[in-house]
Each structure stands twice: as structure tokens, then as C-alpha cells.
Enzyme design. Structure first.
Site: not given
Ligand code: NAD
Length: 263
Positions: A66, A92, A143, A156-160, A189
Site C-alpha cells: 500500500v 486498514n 488510532s 506512528y502517532a504523527a502518521s495517524k 485491540i
Molecule cells: P496487524 O499487524 O494485525 O495487521 C496489519 C496488516 O497490515 C498486516 O497484515 C500487515 O501485513 C499489513 N501491512 C503492513 N504493511 C503493509 C504494506 N506496506 N502493504 C500492505 N499491507 C501491509 O494490525 P491490526 O492491529 O489489525 O491493525 C489494523 C489497523 O488498525 C492498523 O492501521 C493499525 O494501526 C490500526 N490500529 C490498531 C490498534 C490495535 O490495538 N490493534 C490500535 C489503533 C489502531
């Protein structure tokens, strides 16, 4: 509540991890009758996810980085070839590197911005081109770190935070095209991304949440399903927080310690 997505095509990035949020979102839409395509960088995991999801409905997967323009364009080209139209798209995919900002190499910083932020721009641009006919819905992953900052993962925080802002700008820019753009703010989560942090301090994390429990990927999927629905047709440029009340007060543990209501 379940919505009826029969006849709709939904794309979800970052859906290769069967324990992740993207996978749960894909599953939710499949169970609601949608055609779903999932994209991820990790080819083997993506194929496993596709095999697992097939029991719920019509799903295809495309390897997509992505953060790379050509890869995103190719993924959209293949999806349009297979499905003809994209109605709903969920950006996502994300990474959560832990490092103090001033200890980072510039290249590491760029990677975080490219995967978490540039991806949202690249996918939104493709969606704006392919949702022209009937409009559509974009949903972006932010996030709670977007709202508070985060010592130890500041990039990470800045990107979000930038995703939060970009979502609002896109909502206004794409409204004339009949495209709604919203986002979701997960709290903590239980996924692969948070496994290490949860293992080291689960009680502390739960104590900072009003509901006193961590979230599940399905909790996020339920909110995303609502955001994509007709019931949310007057929502654009906004975010749903799925955090069990992590951000609602500064002292979420207080009530649990002082009350005799706890069950
Ligand atoms: P996860 O690590 O389980 O899933 C993230 C997925 O993104 C992975 O399958 C990974 O392979 C894929 N990915 C990474 N780089 C990529 C790239 N360049 N191209 C395509 N795919 C790529 O994470 P998650 O916990 O399921 O998080 C999903 C989203 O929710 C993320 O954006 C994360 O920042 C956000 N988020 C999660 C939480 C949490 O508590 N889990 C909290 C806040 C925000």
C-alpha cells in the site's frame, strides 16, 4: 446489528492476519453478503486468509504494497477487472514500530509515513477514480495515538494524526462525487500488532479502559460495517472510537475502585 451488503464490492487492505482487524472486517462484510477483496504485503498469509474466508462468501486476494503507487494501481486494476466496481474501501493496513523519534533513521520515518499515511492518499485517489459512477464509501484506520501522541511510537502517532486530518479533507473533497469518507479509532485491540504490549502489561492496559477489558477485532468490524451502511448516510468526515471508553475520562479506573457496583 447486521447490514445487507448483497451486490456490493468491498476492498480491505492489511487483511492477511487471521487475528487482525482487516481480516475481521473482511469476514463481517462477507457474512453480510458482500463480494470482498483483501490486499496485503504478505503473500503466504494472504493466501491463507483467503482460504479461511472462502467459507463465508465470495473473496479474492491481491498482493499489494500500500505504500507503493504502482502496486496500489495494479491492485485496483485487478480488483476492477474481477469485480467491475468498488462500493466500499477500507484502508486498514498499518505498521506500529516502537522507537523514540530522535533515535530513528530518516528512512524508518519515511517507511512509517508511507505505509500508514501515503497509502490512504494512494487508495483514496484510486477510489475517487473508480467510484465515479455510483459514489461509494471510504473508511480509514486511525488510532487513539492520533489524538494523544505517543512516547515511544511518535512517528506512528504523527502518521495517524495525519490520517485523521486527511480523512476530513477527503470527506469534503469527495462529497460532490457521492463518496463518504470516515474513519475508526481503535483503542487497544487484541491483534498481532499489540500482542507484545498486551503480554507485558495486560492489567495496566485494562485498568486504563472504562469497560476494563481489551477490544476484539470483531468490535472494530461491527463499527466499520455500520459506517459503510445506509444507516450512516449522513456521516462523513467523522470517526467512531472503539476503545471501551479509553478516552472518555482521565481516570477510568476510579469508578471500579470506588464503587460497589462492580460485578
Ligand atoms: P496487524 O499487524 O494485525 O495487521 C496489519 C496488516 O497490515 C498486516 O497484515 C500487515 O501485513 C499489513 N501491512 C503492513 N504493511 C503493509 C504494506 N506496506 N502493504 C500492505 N499491507 C501491509 O494490525 P491490526 O492491529 O489489525 O491493525 C489494523 C489497523 O488498525 C492498523 O492501521 C493499525 O494501526 C490500526 N490500529 C490498531 C490498534 C490495535 O490495538 N490493534 C490500535 C489503533 C489502531
Amino acid at each position: 446489528m447486521s447490514f445487507d451488503y448483497r451486490g456490493k464490492t468491498v476492498g480491505v487492505t492489511g487483511a492477511a492476519s487471521v487475528k487482525g482487524i482487516g481480516f475481521a472486517i473482511a469476514k463481517k462484510f462477507l457474512e453480510s453478503g458482500a463480494n470482498v477483496f483483501i490486499c496485503d504485503l504478505k503473500e503466504d498469509a494472504l493466501q491463507e486468509a483467503e482460504r479461511e474466508l472462502k467459507q463465508y462468501g465470495n473473496v479474492k486476494s491481491y498482493v499489494m504494497d500500500v505504500s507503493r503507487e504502482e502496486s496500489v494501481k495494479e491492485g485496483f486494476r485487478l480488483a476492477l477487472e474481477d469485480f467491475g466496481y468498488i462500493d466500499i474501501f477500507v484502508s486498514n493496513a498499518g505498521i506500529y514500530p516502537q522507537a523514540f523519534v530522535c533515535d530513528m533513521e530518516a528512512g524508518q520515518w519515511d517507511t512509517v509515513m508511507n505505509v500508514n499515511l501515503k497509502s490512504v492518499f494512494l487508495c483514496a485517489r484510486e477510489c475517487s477514480r473508480c467510484m465515479k459512477e455510483k459514489g461509494g464509501v471510504l473508511i480509514n484506520a486511525a488510532s487513539y495515538a492520533a489524538l494523544l501522541g505517543s512516547a515511544g511510537s511518535g512517528a506512528y502517532a504523527a502518521s495517524k494524526a495525519a490520517v485523521y486530518s486527511l480523512t476530513k479533507s477527503l470527506a469534503a473533497e469527495l462529497a460532490p462525487a457521492g463518496i463518504r469518507v470516515n474513519g475508526f479509532i481503535p483503542g487497544v485491540i487484541e491483534t498481532g500488532m499489540t500482542r507484545g504490549v498486551i503480554d507485558s502489561k495486560k492489567d495496566e492496559l485494562e485498568g486504563a479502559i472504562a469497560l476494563h477489558k481489551l477490544g476484539k477485532p470483531e468490535d472494530v468490524a461491527n463499527a466499520v460495517s455500520f459506517l459503510a451502511s445506509e444507516e450512516a448516510s449522513y456521516l462523513t468526515g467523522t470517526f467512531i472510537e472503539i476503545s471501551g471508553g479509553k478516552l472518555c475520562v482521565q481516570n477510568p479506573d476510579f469508578a471500579w475502585k470506588q464503587t460497589d457496583l462492580a460485578k
